[in-house]
Enzyme design. Structure first.
Site, short mmCIF file in Angstrom:
data_model
loop_
_atom_site.label_atom_id
_atom_site.label_comp_id
_atom_site.label_asym_id
_atom_site.label_seq_id
_atom_site.Cartn_x
_atom_site.Cartn_y
_atom_site.Cartn_z
N GLU A 193 0.87 -1.17 0.00
CA GLU A 193 0.00 0.00 0.00
C GLU A 193 0.91 1.22 0.00
OE1 GLU A 193 -3.35 2.37 2.66
OE2 GLU A 193 -2.86 0.30 3.19
N ASN A 234 -5.89 2.45 -0.80
CA ASN A 234 -7.01 2.22 0.11
C ASN A 234 -8.14 3.20 -0.19
OD1 ASN A 234 -8.54 1.21 2.19
ND2 ASN A 234 -6.87 1.25 3.67
N ASP A 295 -11.44 -0.91 4.02
CA ASP A 295 -11.56 -1.14 5.45
C ASP A 295 -11.84 0.17 6.18
OD1 ASP A 295 -8.80 -0.41 4.79
OD2 ASP A 295 -8.44 -0.58 6.93
N GLU A 296 -12.46 0.05 7.34
CA GLU A 296 -12.60 1.14 8.30
C GLU A 296 -13.16 2.43 7.70
OE1 GLU A 296 -9.15 -0.21 11.48
OE2 GLU A 296 -8.59 1.24 9.95
N TYR A 394 0.34 -9.30 12.87
CA TYR A 394 0.70 -7.91 12.62
C TYR A 394 2.03 -7.54 13.28
CZ TYR A 394 -3.71 -6.32 10.54
OH TYR A 394 -4.77 -6.10 9.71
N ASP A 438 1.69 2.71 12.23
CA ASP A 438 0.79 3.58 12.98
C ASP A 438 1.53 4.64 13.79
OD1 ASP A 438 -0.68 1.45 12.01
OD2 ASP A 438 -2.13 1.54 13.63
#
Length: 606
Positions: A193, A234, A295-296, A394, A438
């Site tokens: 990504e 995304n 997603d999300e 993850y 993150d």
């Protein structure tokens, strides 16, 4: 991008990555050590011995491509130059065979036979290639390979790694190392990504993008090493890297507030914008899959704040439609656009909550990471292929790290999803580990690598063969250490100058000190050189033009770590986190910029 954070893990010592590989005791009767472990081994008397004068015997073009790659890897691994020839094999030769009639080997399986000569045979070029990876691992442990035969076929067709270089920039050498390591361990799919610098939409070219030439270089390496590199942009959530400067495409809530991370999927212009990006990516990516994320979308909000979603759904699907039908409609339109280009769609699972009345189009692969109402077994029963991308796999910078030892001890395999344990592998394509930034300054690339390699070898083992080939995790770690790194792997922890005090051209004088993770700090009387100003994205100052400053020295401060990149005439300085190089302005300020925007300064050290 996944937002769930766990506790901050203690960073492993880099010496684990660089320590000499311990030799594994092995019997000539048992399978030699490889990763993944050989599924079966039939010993024979004697041994194959690799000596000077060995040749690679290959005939048709597919065989010669495999042999040419192997020859380069043998040279890179220190085994000398080996010619690729046609004709009959002699004792000591290595034979590459592609025999389509060996259908039992499947698309990726191979047979390896070691005797007075050694042969690798696949029904396909890819199968033969994987046989050469096993050969390289065996030679990494010595020039004598016990005589015997193995037929080695993977259990799952998708064996992967996902890297979110979203927002932040992961260096190309690091990604190239990853491709080589994946192939060496028989992993075949890399999801990236990332942002490709756009010609069609220059307003979206915020750092950290990649140039098209950089992506072509990475994809060419993936093609050479049989790693499919699948791109992801995304959408319709987490799309702020693309539309932060396009408020006309941002979803607007009922209070009139623009949402930079959400695409307004009720607009035809939004769909056209997204598909134009797909077209631009097709200029550099060759994969036959496209990942749109999905997603999300409503993370931290809900559809009720956006009444236009329900209106759109009901206008298109009738009065019984739900707001989520508008979301699925966008997914399906992207699916159809991808299919029109000969490409298959992939999405994350969390948007499929069961609140929709419109089904996702058949042929979409669902990558399952989060436990929601619709379970993997239901998705499979509905006809979807499902990949296991569990949260337990993850690695999050500065946050949760997969507990590889625990997963190994549990004999984890791709049937073990978040929220459901399947008894059958039917419908499960495989599994992958996922890397997320993150907290982008939480760890450096080199620190991530320390965590990654054991996890990478584990997922390779769990997707190819027996998920628990050794009695203990320590033995499995020793197996990985014995085969070592892939030929051509670059040690990115090398600092090209010795610790000491240097004058950097006419700019400054500083003490260069190597850090534990293989970078350098630059310390002067004013402090340590750092990038700490400007706009933060994922806790990283990614704004070009930000001035370097001399901050209070902090051993844990990753923004104070630098790569000294050797170039003609001296060295460039690249920040370990922002991955931008320093340049000097006309008025003497030292600032960071992407190398394609401003020519980096070159400092002569004295």
């Amino acid at each position: 991008m996944r937002k769930r954070l766990g506790f901050a893990a203690v960073v492993a010592l880099l010496t684990l990555l660089l320590a000499p590989a311990p030799a594994l005791a092995r019997s000539d009767q048992g399978p030699p050590a490889t990763v993944p472990a050989l599924t079966q081994w039939t010993p024979e008397p004697g041994a194959y011995v690799y000596r000077p004068g060995a040749r690679l015997v290959a005939g048709d073009p597919a065989e010669r491509r495999v042999a040419d790659t192997l020859a380069g890897d043998l040279r890179a691994a220190g085994h000398g130059s080996v010619p690729v020839v046609r004709g009959a094999a002699r004792p000591g030769d290595i034979v590459v065979d592609v025999k389509p009639f060996r259908s039992s080997l499947g698309a990726e399986g191979y047979e390896l036979h070691a005797g007075t000569s050694l042969s690798v045979t696949g029904a396909t070029e890819t199968g033969a290639f994987y046989g050469t990876r096993t050969l390289l691992q065996l030679l990494a442990q010595g020039d004598r390979i016990p005589a015997g035969r193995t037929v080695d076929v993977p259990r799952y067709k998708e064996r992967g790694v996902g890297v979110c270089a979203c927002y932040i920039h992961v260096s190309l050498p690091w990604l190239e190392n990853l491709v080589r390591e994946m192939a060496y361990n028989k992993l075949n799919q890399l999801l990236v990504e990332l942002k490709v610098k756009s010609d069609a939409h220059p307003e979206a070219n915020t750092w950290g993008y990649y140039t098209k030439d950089e992506i072509r270089q990475l994809v060419a390496l993936g093609d050479k090493y049989h790693v499919e590199i699948i791109p992801e942009i995304n959408s319709p959530g987490h799309i702020d890297p693309w539309i932060e400067n396009r408020p006309d495409l941002q979803l607007t809530d009922s209070d009139g507030n623009k949402q930079p991370s959400r695409l307004d999927i009720t607009q035809q212009a939004a769909f056209d914008y997204y598909t134009s990006l797909m077209d631009e990516y097709a200029q550099v990516f060759t994969a036959k899959s496209w990942h749109m994320g999905a997603d999300e979308y409503m993370l931290g909000s809900d559809f009720a704040k956006y009444p236009q979603m329900l209106r759109y759904a009901q206008e298109n699907y009738g009065p019984g439609a739900t707001p989520q039908d508008a979301f699925v409609d966008f997914v399906n339109r992207v699916h159809d656009y991808a299919a029109s280009k000969g490409v298959k769609l992939r999405i994350w699972n969390d948007g499929l909550t069961g609140a929709n009345t419109v089904p996702v189009k058949a042929g979409t692969t669902v990558e399952h990471w989060l436990n929601v109402a619709v379970k993997p077994s239901q998705l499979i029963a509905q006809g979807y292929s499902v990949m296991n991308a569990s949260y337990s796999l993850y690695l999050i910078r500065g946050g949760f790290h997969s507990d590889t030892e625990s997963l190994y001890d549990q004999s984890w395999d791709p049937r073990s999803f978040e929220g459901e344990q399947l008894t059958s592998s039917r419908g499960v394509t495989g599994a992958k580990i996922s890397l997320w930034p993150d907290n982008g300054r939480g760890e450096t690339e080199n620190e991530v690598a320390v965590r990654l390699w054991p996890a990478l070898r584990h997922v390779a083992q769990a997707t190819w063969g027996d998920p628990h080939p050794d009695a203990t995790y320590a033995e499995f770690v020793a197996r990985g250490a014995a085969v070592g790194h892939a030929p051509g792997w670059r040690d990115l922890t090398r600092v090209p100058v010795a610790d000491g005090t240097y004058t950097f051209g006419r700019s400054f004088t500083a003490s260069v000190q190597r850090t534990a993770d293989g970078y350098a700090t630059l310390r002067s009387a004013a402090g340590c050189l750092a990038i700490s100003g400007g706009k933060l994205t994922l806790n990283v100052p990614l704004q070009p033009g930000v001035e370097a400053t001399w901050d209070t020295c902090d051993p844990s401060g990753t923004l104070q770590r630098w790569e000294l990149e050797p170039v003609a005439g001296g060295y460039r300085l690249v920040n370990a986190i922002t991955q931008m190089a320093l340049t000097v302005t006309d008025d003497g300020r030292i600032v960071q910029y992407p190398a394609d925007q401003r020519t980096p300064a070159v400092w002569h050290l004295s």
